[in-house]
Design a protein around this motif. Structure first.
Motif, PDB file in Angstrom:
ATOM      1  N   ASN A   1       4.486   9.968   2.476  1.00 59.64           N
ATOM      2  CA  ASN A   1       5.460   9.108   3.154  1.00 59.64           C
ATOM      3  C   ASN A   1       4.776   7.915   3.830  1.00 59.64           C
ATOM      4  N   TYR A   2       3.830   7.308   3.123  1.00 62.86           N
ATOM      5  CA  TYR A   2       3.060   6.179   3.652  1.00 62.86           C
ATOM      6  C   TYR A   2       3.308   4.964   2.766  1.00 62.86           C
ATOM      7  N   ARG A   3       3.993   3.979   3.316  1.00 64.63           N
ATOM      8  CA  ARG A   3       4.229   2.727   2.596  1.00 64.63           C
ATOM      9  C   ARG A   3       4.076   1.569   3.581  1.00 64.63           C
ATOM     10  N   ARG A   4       3.294   0.559   3.204  1.00 62.49           N
ATOM     11  CA  ARG A   4       3.118  -0.634   4.031  1.00 62.49           C
ATOM     12  C   ARG A   4       3.295  -1.857   3.141  1.00 62.49           C
ATOM     13  N   LYS A   5       4.110  -2.793   3.592  1.00 63.55           N
ATOM     14  CA  LYS A   5       4.335  -4.028   2.842  1.00 63.55           C
ATOM     15  C   LYS A   5       3.972  -5.197   3.737  1.00 63.55           C
TER      16      LYS A   5
ATOM     17  N   LYS B   1       0.848  -1.186   0.000  1.00 65.82           N
ATOM     18  CA  LYS B   1       0.000   0.000   0.000  1.00 65.82           C
ATOM     19  C   LYS B   1       0.883   1.235   0.000  1.00 65.82           C
ATOM     20  N   LYS B   2       0.497   2.216  -0.800  1.00 60.04           N
ATOM     21  CA  LYS B   2       1.287   3.440  -0.863  1.00 60.04           C
ATOM     22  C   LYS B   2       0.358   4.613  -1.141  1.00 60.04           C
ATOM     23  N   ARG B   3       0.623   5.721  -0.436  1.00 57.02           N
ATOM     24  CA  ARG B   3      -0.077   6.971  -0.724  1.00 57.02           C
ATOM     25  C   ARG B   3       0.954   7.985  -1.175  1.00 57.02           C
ATOM     26  N   ARG B   4       0.740   8.528  -2.334  1.00 57.23           N
ATOM     27  CA  ARG B   4       1.712   9.456  -2.901  1.00 57.23           C
ATOM     28  C   ARG B   4       1.857  10.708  -2.033  1.00 57.23           C
TER      29      ARG B   4
END
Length: 98
Positions: A78-82, A72-75
């Motif tokens: 600075n939000y990234r979840r793997k 998941k990523k929000r442009r």
């Protein structure tokens, strides 16, 4: 003779001697399992009655599927979840239909 059985929320067309991969069923390798939810049965182009029909199967192995990556990523936030997931499944060998 073939049959269409439902297990784990999915439907499978099986015949004697087939190997199928289904959602996890409790039991050890070598144990026998009876699939009682038969939706359709037939031989060639003929259909047969399914009242009281069962499918006998043997558990070949308990295994895990390939890993599925959830990213998941929000442009510009600075939000990234793997996250990863491996589904448990059972490999069945169909012994007999009927």
């Amino acid at each position: 003779m073939f049959a269409v059985v439902r297990t784990g929320g999915k439907q499978y067309r099986v015949a004697a001697g087939d190997k199928i991969v289904v959602e996890k069923i409790d039991g050890d390798a070598g144990a026998s399992v009876t699939l009682g939810d038969v939706l359709l049965a037939g031989e060639g182009a003929e259909l047969k009655a399914v009242a009281g029909l069962t499918v006998a199967a043997e558990i070949v192995a308990q295994a895990k599927a390939e890993k599925v990556i959830v990213f998941k990523k929000r442009r510009r936030h600075n939000y990234r979840r793997k996250n990863g997931h491996r589904q448990n499944h059972t490999i069945l060998k169909i012994v007999s239909v009927g």
